[in-house]
Design a protein around this motif. Structure first.
Motif, PDB file in Angstrom:
ATOM      1  N   LYS A  42       0.825  -1.210   0.000  1.00  8.08           N
ATOM      2  CA  LYS A  42       0.000   0.000   0.000  1.00  8.08           C
ATOM      3  C   LYS A  42       0.864   1.267   0.000  1.00  8.08           C
ATOM      4  O   LYS A  42       0.639   2.190  -0.783  1.00  8.08           O
ATOM      5  CB  LYS A  42      -0.936   0.002   1.231  1.00  8.08           C
ATOM      6  CG  LYS A  42      -1.791  -1.244   1.344  1.00  8.08           C
ATOM      7  CD  LYS A  42      -2.645  -1.255   2.604  1.00  8.08           C
ATOM      8  CE  LYS A  42      -1.881  -1.243   3.900  1.00  8.08           C
ATOM      9  NZ  LYS A  42      -1.075  -2.449   4.169  1.00  8.08           N
ATOM     10  N   THR A  43       1.846   1.290   0.898  1.00  8.84           N
ATOM     11  CA  THR A  43       2.713   2.475   0.969  1.00  8.84           C
ATOM     12  C   THR A  43       3.529   2.606  -0.314  1.00  8.84           C
ATOM     13  O   THR A  43       3.692   3.714  -0.850  1.00  8.84           O
ATOM     14  CB  THR A  43       3.627   2.396   2.210  1.00  8.84           C
ATOM     15  OG1 THR A  43       2.798   2.437   3.377  1.00  8.84           O
ATOM     16  CG2 THR A  43       4.608   3.547   2.262  1.00  8.84           C
ATOM     17  N   THR A  44       3.996   1.491  -0.817  1.00 12.36           N
ATOM     18  CA  THR A  44       4.736   1.504  -2.084  1.00 12.36           C
ATOM     19  C   THR A  44       3.869   2.119  -3.188  1.00 12.36           C
ATOM     20  O   THR A  44       4.333   2.970  -3.964  1.00 12.36           O
ATOM     21  CB  THR A  44       5.129   0.057  -2.471  1.00 12.36           C
ATOM     22  OG1 THR A  44       5.893  -0.507  -1.396  1.00 12.36           O
ATOM     23  CG2 THR A  44       5.912   0.016  -3.762  1.00 12.36           C
ATOM     24  N   PHE A  83       2.784  11.175   5.305  1.00  6.62           N
ATOM     25  CA  PHE A  83       3.513   9.929   5.595  1.00  6.62           C
ATOM     26  C   PHE A  83       2.884   9.147   6.745  1.00  6.62           C
ATOM     27  O   PHE A  83       2.280   9.723   7.649  1.00  6.62           O
ATOM     28  CB  PHE A  83       4.965  10.248   5.967  1.00  6.62           C
ATOM     29  CG  PHE A  83       5.841  10.572   4.788  1.00  6.62           C
ATOM     30  CD1 PHE A  83       5.304  10.770   3.520  1.00  6.62           C
ATOM     31  CD2 PHE A  83       7.213  10.676   4.946  1.00  6.62           C
ATOM     32  CE1 PHE A  83       6.122  11.066   2.443  1.00  6.62           C
ATOM     33  CE2 PHE A  83       8.042  10.979   3.871  1.00  6.62           C
ATOM     34  CZ  PHE A  83       7.493  11.173   2.620  1.00  6.62           C
ATOM     35  N   GLN A  84       3.098   7.827   6.678  1.00  8.31           N
ATOM     36  CA  GLN A  84       2.623   6.919   7.729  1.00  8.31           C
ATOM     37  C   GLN A  84       3.143   7.374   9.105  1.00  8.31           C
ATOM     38  O   GLN A  84       2.373   7.547  10.039  1.00  8.31           O
ATOM     39  CB  GLN A  84       3.151   5.514   7.388  1.00  8.31           C
ATOM     40  CG  GLN A  84       2.587   4.384   8.211  1.00  8.31           C
ATOM     41  CD  GLN A  84       2.766   3.031   7.497  1.00  8.31           C
ATOM     42  OE1 GLN A  84       3.331   2.943   6.422  1.00  8.31           O
ATOM     43  NE2 GLN A  84       2.272   1.983   8.105  1.00  8.31           N
ATOM     44  N   ASN A  85       4.443   7.599   9.186  1.00  4.65           N
ATOM     45  CA  ASN A  85       5.044   7.997  10.454  1.00  4.65           C
ATOM     46  C   ASN A  85       5.332   9.503  10.414  1.00  4.65           C
ATOM     47  O   ASN A  85       6.158   9.947   9.628  1.00  4.65           O
ATOM     48  CB  ASN A  85       6.337   7.198  10.648  1.00  4.65           C
ATOM     49  CG  ASN A  85       7.035   7.558  11.946  1.00  4.65           C
ATOM     50  OD1 ASN A  85       6.641   8.491  12.653  1.00  4.65           O
ATOM     51  ND2 ASN A  85       8.092   6.822  12.248  1.00  4.65           N
ATOM     52  N   PHE A 160      -3.408  10.050   2.345  1.00  6.04           N
ATOM     53  CA  PHE A 160      -3.069   9.846   3.756  1.00  6.04           C
ATOM     54  C   PHE A 160      -2.623   8.402   3.952  1.00  6.04           C
ATOM     55  O   PHE A 160      -3.321   7.486   3.530  1.00  6.04           O
ATOM     56  CB  PHE A 160      -4.296  10.090   4.641  1.00  6.04           C
ATOM     57  CG  PHE A 160      -4.865  11.477   4.554  1.00  6.04           C
ATOM     58  CD1 PHE A 160      -4.401  12.482   5.394  1.00  6.04           C
ATOM     59  CD2 PHE A 160      -5.880  11.775   3.646  1.00  6.04           C
ATOM     60  CE1 PHE A 160      -4.935  13.764   5.313  1.00  6.04           C
ATOM     61  CE2 PHE A 160      -6.410  13.050   3.567  1.00  6.04           C
ATOM     62  CZ  PHE A 160      -5.941  14.049   4.404  1.00  6.04           C
ATOM     63  N   ASP A 161      -1.475   8.219   4.603  1.00  7.82           N
ATOM     64  CA  ASP A 161      -1.030   6.867   4.930  1.00  7.82           C
ATOM     65  C   ASP A 161      -1.259   6.663   6.419  1.00  7.82           C
ATOM     66  O   ASP A 161      -0.552   7.243   7.249  1.00  7.82           O
ATOM     67  CB  ASP A 161       0.458   6.706   4.557  1.00  7.82           C
ATOM     68  CG  ASP A 161       0.885   5.246   4.472  1.00  7.82           C
ATOM     69  OD1 ASP A 161       0.139   4.376   4.971  1.00  7.82           O
ATOM     70  OD2 ASP A 161       1.963   4.983   3.912  1.00  7.82           O
ATOM     71  N   GLU A 162      -2.278   5.900   6.762  1.00  4.88           N
ATOM     72  CA  GLU A 162      -2.623   5.628   8.167  1.00  4.88           C
ATOM     73  C   GLU A 162      -2.897   6.895   8.983  1.00  4.88           C
ATOM     74  O   GLU A 162      -2.212   7.154   9.983  1.00  4.88           O
ATOM     75  CB  GLU A 162      -1.483   4.843   8.827  1.00  4.88           C
ATOM     76  CG  GLU A 162      -1.427   3.405   8.421  1.00  4.88           C
ATOM     77  CD  GLU A 162      -2.585   2.609   9.019  1.00  4.88           C
ATOM     78  OE1 GLU A 162      -3.192   3.053  10.007  1.00  4.88           O
ATOM     79  OE2 GLU A 162      -2.899   1.569   8.456  1.00  4.88           O
TER      80      GLU A 162
HETATM   81 MG   LIG Z   1       2.479   1.064   4.818  1.00  2.00          MG
END
Ligand SMILES: [Mg+2]
Ligand SMILES: Nc1ncnc2c1ncn2[C@@H]1O[C@H](COP(=O)(O)OP(=O)(O)OP(=O)(O)O)[C@@H](O)[C@H]1O
Length: 265
Positions: A42-44, A83-85, A160-162
């Motif tokens: 997913k992030t990729t 970003f996720q983080n 949005f990632d997470e």
């Molecule tokens: Mg991810």
């Protein structure tokens, strides 16, 4: 109308590990959740949309323009990625500097950028925190700062990632409201999520990534009705859907409110 066309997209980090194999999708005004087990790609996928990674094969078009012809800086004017983080994103020493950076990069004047930054801060409940160091804030607020920094850039695509990481119910409600208002502005809003209840309550469309492919794609109700396929992808249905199924109902209920309305109706 904004749209992203993804054609036969392949990507691998190395020869042994093909992460995406032949993804074909059209992303449009429907608010869209991307779900899938850890490591599904997913992030990729969203990094490819943002131009941070480039396809091994296939094409991505934003409003008919092939992204391969654009630099990362050009793509950044149309596509924002949270970003996720948040700690991978935040790099300034005050909240205002962090949030104003993107708008200035977009070419806004200082006054315009400040206005955009404060508008985003108000939306994310960060009013008055201009001079605070983001690292003096807790994770949930740092996530809000990182979201505000993307929203302030006013891009036509917002990914949005997470977004719900570390958020309580009030935080989730706020993020839902922000996404809704971005969608109403005609932007493409895409979000990666692991929280199925939030997906059920928030999005129109869900796309399931599994084993390098798109396994399911449809309305949230269509996708969450596919119990077995979801289980094969190591995903669960939303809590209400599971409960109503266990109680013997054949219909797919997404939220407690929907079930209560059905019972009262
Ligand atoms: Mg991810
Ligand atoms: N920079 C990298 N180099 C090599 N392999 C990577 C890299 N980033 C991710 N991978 C691998 O690619 C695959 C897909 O990773 P990705 O981060 O896209 O998954 P994801 O669906 O976002 O997972 P999660 O839900 O855990 O965030 C995984 O097997 C992961 O280990």
């Amino acid at each position: 109308m904004n749209r992203i066309d993804i054609k036969d997209l392949h990507f691998s980090y190395s020869e042994e590990a093909q992460v995406l194999k032949g993804i074909n999708l059209v992303l449009d005004q429907r608010s869209t959740a991307i779900i899938g087990q850890n490591g599904a790609g997913k992030t990729t996928f969203v990094k490819l949309l943002k131009g941070l990674l480039r396809p091994s094969q296939g094409q991505i078009f934003f409003n008919e323009q092939d992204l391969k012809d654009q630099t990362v800086a050009q793509i950044a004017k149309s596509i924002g990625l949270n970003f996720q983080n948040p700690d991978d994103q935040i790099f300034k020493h005050t909240v205002l500097d962090e949030i104003i950076f993107g708008p200035l990069q977009m070419g806004m004047s200082k006054a315009e950028a400040e206005k955009a930054a404060h508008k985003a801060m108000d939306m994310l409940n960060l009013t008055g925190l201009d001079k605070v160091n983001p690292y003096d804030l807790g994770l949930s607020d740092r996530k809000m700062v990182s979201i505000a920094a993307i929203v302030a850039m006013d891009t036509q695509v917002v990914i949005f990632d997470e977004p719900t990481i570390a958020q309580d119910d009030a935080g989730k409600e706020l993020i839902r409201k922000v996404m809704k208002s971005l969608t109403e502005e005609g932007k493409i809003v895409i979000s990666i999520l692991h929280d199925m209840d939030f997906v059920a309550e928030t999005f129109e469309r869900a796309i399931v990534f599994s084993q390098s492919h798109v396994l399911l794609d449809g309305t949230v109700k269509e996708v969450f009705g596919q119990k077995e396929a979801l289980e094969n992808a190591y995903l669960s249905q939303p809590t209400t859907t599971q409960l109503c199924h266990a109680l013997g109902y054949d219909q797919v209920f997404l939220t407690p409110e929907e079930f209560v309305a059905f019972k009262q109706g």
